[in-house]
Design an enzyme around this catalytic site. Structure first.
Site, PDB file in Angstrom:
ATOM      1  N   HIS A   1     119.268   7.601-117.079  1.00 42.97           N
ATOM      2  CA  HIS A   1     119.850   6.533-116.257  1.00 42.97           C
ATOM      3  C   HIS A   1     119.726   5.222-117.025  1.00 42.97           C
ATOM      4  O   HIS A   1     118.685   4.915-117.594  1.00 42.97           O
ATOM      5  CB  HIS A   1     119.104   6.461-114.923  1.00 42.97           C
ATOM      6  CG  HIS A   1     119.531   5.314-114.077  1.00 42.97           C
ATOM      7  ND1 HIS A   1     120.854   4.988-113.894  1.00 42.97           N
ATOM      8  CD2 HIS A   1     118.818   4.405-113.361  1.00 42.97           C
ATOM      9  CE1 HIS A   1     120.935   3.931-113.108  1.00 42.97           C
ATOM     10  NE2 HIS A   1     119.713   3.552-112.772  1.00 42.97           N
TER      11      HIS A   1
ATOM     12  N   CYS B   1     120.477   5.523-107.381  1.00 44.22           N
ATOM     13  CA  CYS B   1     120.929   5.732-108.769  1.00 44.22           C
ATOM     14  C   CYS B   1     120.844   7.199-109.193  1.00 44.22           C
ATOM     15  O   CYS B   1     121.420   7.586-110.204  1.00 44.22           O
ATOM     16  CB  CYS B   1     120.120   4.866-109.733  1.00 44.22           C
ATOM     17  SG  CYS B   1     120.159   3.123-109.328  1.00 44.22           S
TER      18      CYS B   1
ATOM     19  N   ASN C   1     123.505  -1.722-115.237  1.00 39.63           N
ATOM     20  CA  ASN C   1     123.110  -0.594-114.392  1.00 39.63           C
ATOM     21  C   ASN C   1     124.222  -0.331-113.369  1.00 39.63           C
ATOM     22  O   ASN C   1     124.437  -1.128-112.462  1.00 39.63           O
ATOM     23  CB  ASN C   1     121.792  -0.941-113.681  1.00 39.63           C
ATOM     24  CG  ASN C   1     121.311   0.177-112.773  1.00 39.63           C
ATOM     25  OD1 ASN C   1     122.028   1.141-112.518  1.00 39.63           O
ATOM     26  ND2 ASN C   1     120.087   0.049-112.285  1.00 39.63           N
TER      27      ASN C   1
END
Ligand code: ACO
Length: 330
Positions: A255, A115, A285
């Site tokens: 994030h 990520c 996500n």
């Protein structure tokens, strides 16, 4: 010779049209809108169609970013794609879009930091520009995590979504651009988020597929704790590297993994939640795509003004983390 500072010349983003709501998921696994909303903040996520690959998503975001930057593909020196879900092992997804864009002069490679990939790529590419090694680059964060996830595992399938975001970077003409960038990793925590099969350690076999080892495994609570333990200090260090104080920062783009993680960061940093960009409710996500998607939306909605001080902060499998500080403008 004075070396330039790298800045963002244009942004693009793309999310596939197909939407999966919490109610849809409640019909697929033992979950509910109430559980997902309360524990994660997620309401919907966008899922790539059966014919859409990571490079397809990346290409659309990249074309938008080039248009916004008024840069021609053939003038790019470098194309970097941050992704954990490339179209295939090789050629790199960056090579696929280099070809489709017609960026014939550009070098191309993928960067894998889960990520954190987009922020890692942004920092590395900005340093190449600042060192005078290249002039103009395209950095993309693109993922189709929906292809990696076990759709029967309620602990992970409710969290993810697909998407892409892109930035065109070039030398700044003023005081705009990147003022600080830090990357880090704790490889000893690699087991908390992984795809065990498919690489050289455990090639794909019928047995691996039957045991679902080609799907993403996650210890959600461990990831949660690592993020909350690591990211506030990382943001403090990045802001200090830029020569700023926390109250001079206009916007933090974290994030988008879990709204509760973002709320914990806000509380630990003593920064009001209003100064964080949050769009997890719409996308879930999206891994490497999450920060460029959120930054793009913040710019599009008029939340970002020339001269604003912005911090991007990412974390993900590895365990990896990265943050960078920008004065907005070109
Ligand atoms: N619906 C209903 N119940 C669920 C679900 C679900 N989707 N998922 C788990 N539960 C249950 C568990 O089985 C558990 O039940 P039990 O108490 O009977 O054992 C209960 O809910 C609590 O589970 P926890 O794991 O303790 O829930 P927690 O509050 O930690 O939230 C979550 C889980 C959302 C995963 C959280 O830990 C998190 O967001 N962690 C970070 C995740 C992250 O950032 N991942 C990064 C990448 S994602 C990826 O790449 C796959």
């Amino acid at each position: 010779m004075t070396l330039p500072r790298a800045t963002i010349l244009g942004l693009g983003a793309y999310a596939p049209p197909q939407v999966l709501t919490n109610e849809d998921l409640a019909r697929m696994v033992d979950t509910s809108d109430e559980w997902i909303t309360k524990r994660t903040g997620i309401k919907r996520r966008h899922i790539a169609g059966p014919d859409q690959t990571t490079s397809d998503l990346a290409l659309i975001a990249a074309q938008q970013a080039l248009e916004a930057a008024r840069v021609r593909a053939q003038d790019l020196d470098l194309v970097v794609v941050g992704t954990a879900t490339p179209d295939m092992f090789f050629p790199a997804t960056a090579c696929l879009i280099q070809d489709r864009l017609g960026a014939s002069r550009a070098g191309a490679f993928d960067l894998l930091a889960a990520c954190s990939s987009f922020v890692y790529a942004l920092i590395c590419t900005s340093q190449l520009i600042a060192a005078g090694a290249i002039r103009t680059a395209l950095v993309v964060g693109a993922e189709t995590l929906s292809r990696l996830i076990d759709w029967d595992d309620r602990r992970t399938c409710v969290l993810i979504g697909d998407g892409a975001g892109a930035a065109v970077l070039g030398p700044s003409t003023g005081a705009f651009g990147m003022y600080g960038g830090l990357v880090g990793a704790d490889g000893s925590a690699g087991d908390v988020l992984k795809v065990p099969a498919g690489g050289s350690r455990m090639p794909i076999t019928v047995d691996a597929i039957e045991r679902k080892l080609h799907r993403a495994y996650m210890d959600g609570q461990a990831v949660f704790k690592l993020a909350v333990r690591t990211i506030p200090g990382l943001i403090h260090k990045t802001v200090a590297q830029a020569g700023w104080t926390m109250d001079q920062v206009n916007l933090i783009v974290p994030h988008q993994a879990n709204l509760r993680i973002i709320e914990a960061l806000a509380s630990q940093l003593d920064v009001p939640l209003e100064r964080f960009v949050v769009n997890i409710q719409e996308y879930g996500n999206t891994s490497a795509a999450s920060i460029p998607l959120a930054l793009y939306e913040a710019v599009q909605s008029g939340r970002v003004h020339e001269g604003d001080r912005i911090v991007l902060a990412a974390f993900g499998g590895g365990f990896t983390y990265a943050a960078c500080a920008w004065v907005w403008g070109s």
